[in-house]
Design a protein around this motif. Structure first.
Motif, PDB file in Angstrom:
ATOM      1  N   LYS A 195       0.832  -1.210   0.000  1.00 34.83           N
ATOM      2  CA  LYS A 195       0.000   0.000   0.000  1.00 34.83           C
ATOM      3  C   LYS A 195       0.861   1.251   0.000  1.00 34.83           C
ATOM      4  CE  LYS A 195      -3.757   2.204   2.540  1.00 34.83           C
ATOM      5  NZ  LYS A 195      -4.649   2.124   3.726  1.00 34.83           N
ATOM      6  N   GLU A 196       1.934   1.204   0.776  1.00 31.94           N
ATOM      7  CA  GLU A 196       2.840   2.362   0.817  1.00 31.94           C
ATOM      8  C   GLU A 196       3.483   2.585  -0.538  1.00 31.94           C
ATOM      9  OE1 GLU A 196       6.749   3.890   3.357  1.00 31.94           O
ATOM     10  OE2 GLU A 196       5.822   1.934   3.768  1.00 31.94           O
ATOM     11  N   GLU A 208       0.938   4.071  -2.868  1.00 33.54           N
ATOM     12  CA  GLU A 208       0.684   5.482  -2.565  1.00 33.54           C
ATOM     13  C   GLU A 208       1.826   6.359  -3.063  1.00 33.54           C
ATOM     14  OE1 GLU A 208       0.062   5.601   1.594  1.00 33.54           O
ATOM     15  OE2 GLU A 208      -2.038   4.915   1.488  1.00 33.54           O
ATOM     16  N   ALA A 227      -2.814   4.807  -5.190  1.00 32.87           N
ATOM     17  CA  ALA A 227      -3.603   4.432  -4.023  1.00 32.87           C
ATOM     18  C   ALA A 227      -5.048   4.185  -4.426  1.00 32.87           C
ATOM     19  CB  ALA A 227      -3.524   5.526  -2.967  1.00 32.87           C
ATOM     20  N   SER A 278      -7.271   7.135  -4.957  1.00 35.37           N
ATOM     21  CA  SER A 278      -7.046   7.976  -6.133  1.00 35.37           C
ATOM     22  C   SER A 278      -7.471   7.310  -7.429  1.00 35.37           C
ATOM     23  CB  SER A 278      -5.555   8.351  -6.217  1.00 35.37           C
ATOM     24  OG  SER A 278      -4.768   7.174  -6.370  1.00 35.37           O
TER      25      SER A 278
END
Length: 301
Positions: A94-95, A98, A103, A106
């Motif tokens: 996830k990081e 992003e 993400a 978005s």
């Protein structure tokens, strides 16, 4: 000698003590296990008698339960560790997404729905990634399975047709057998009557047989009394009858002559008179015959 006896006596006591200690340990372990199980369920342990049979059975249950509980704890710990690893990996991915501007918040709804569809398809195909090669391999596997299923289906359809044909033949045979059965049931009454007639006839024939056997025995006894032998056959009897007829032919003229002499008196003088009388009657008869012939000839002229 006394030491040997004392040693032999002390040994059973020691074994009994060990056995008693082992039973006590088992009972204590069973009680502890029952208390833990009923406490987990929020109930009290019921009162019952601790017999060797019940203690042994409960001890085996406790051993199996503890082993399965230990195995379940190990598996649960492994699952918890894997879940922690998956959560950390999900946080890392996830990081990364992003940082790349990908993400989930978005992304548009179409992309999110497509990703969900792709994930569902991957789960359905039982693949661990979304690589095209993995999808192709999974689709090829599904195609092979589909072909195998189609072959099995064709085989089952063929067998079903064969079974259907057998079923139709069996139904036709059953219908035929039912008709035969009905016909046989209809023929039962006439056949029973015919059987009764046959029984009556058999009884009569049995009676006749006994009668004929009795007559045969009587005739056999009669033939034995008159001296019948197997040499006296039908041919012999026929020959004897023909010989008798020939004898009758030969003796008949003699018998006739003898019968003519029966009318003569026994005295010689009377016999001579009777002969003379017969001669006169014969001469008168000849004369009468000549007269009749002459008169007949004269009438014709």
């Amino acid at each position: 000698m006394s030491d040997t006896v004392s040693g032999a006596v002390d040994t059973p006591v020691t074994d009994a003590a060990k056995s008693g200690g082992s039973d006590a340990a088992r009972i204590a372990e069973v009680k502890a296990w029952l208390a833990s199980q009923f406490e987990a369920a929020g109930k009290e342990v019921p009162d019952f008698e601790y017999t060797p049979l019940s203690v042994g059975h409960l001890y085996n249950l406790a051993t199996v339960s503890q082993a399965k509980t230990q195995a379940a704890n190990i598996i649960a710990a492994d699952f918890r560790q894997k879940a922690s690893e998956y959560r950390s990996q999900a946080a890392r991915i996830k990081e990364i997404l992003e940082n790349m501007g990908l993400a989930q918040e978005s992304l548009t709804s179409n992309v999110v729905s497509s990703a969900h569809v792709l994930a569902n398809v991957a789960n359905l195909l039982n693949i661990r990634d979304t690589e095209l090669s993995s999808f192709l391999v999974a689709m090829g596997d599904i195609s092979l399975r589909k072909t195998a299923v189609e072959e099995k289906r064709a085989k089952v359809e063929k067998e079903s047709k064969i079974l259907l044909d057998y079923t139709r033949k069996a139904i036709a045979r059953l219908t035929y057998l039912k008709s035969i059965h009905k016909q046989l049931e209809d023929d039962v009454a006439p056949c029973q009557k015919q059987m009764e007639d046959w029984k009556t006839s058999l009884a009569v024939m049995g009676s006749k047989e006994r009668q004929y056997l009795q007559q045969y025995n009587n005739y056999k006894a009669l033939l034995n009394r008159v001296g019948y032998t197997p040499e006296i056959s039908h041919g012999v009897l026929v020959e004897m009858a023909e010989y008798r007829k020939e004898l009758e032919k030969k003796t008949k003229p003699i018998l006739d002559t003898l019968r003519s002499y029966q009318d003569l008196p026994p005295d010689k003088a009377l016999a001579a008179l009777a002969i003379e009388d017969k001669k006169r009657q014969y001469a008168a008869a000849e004369k009468y015959l000549e007269e009749v012939l002459h008169s007949a000839l004269a009438t014709n002229d």
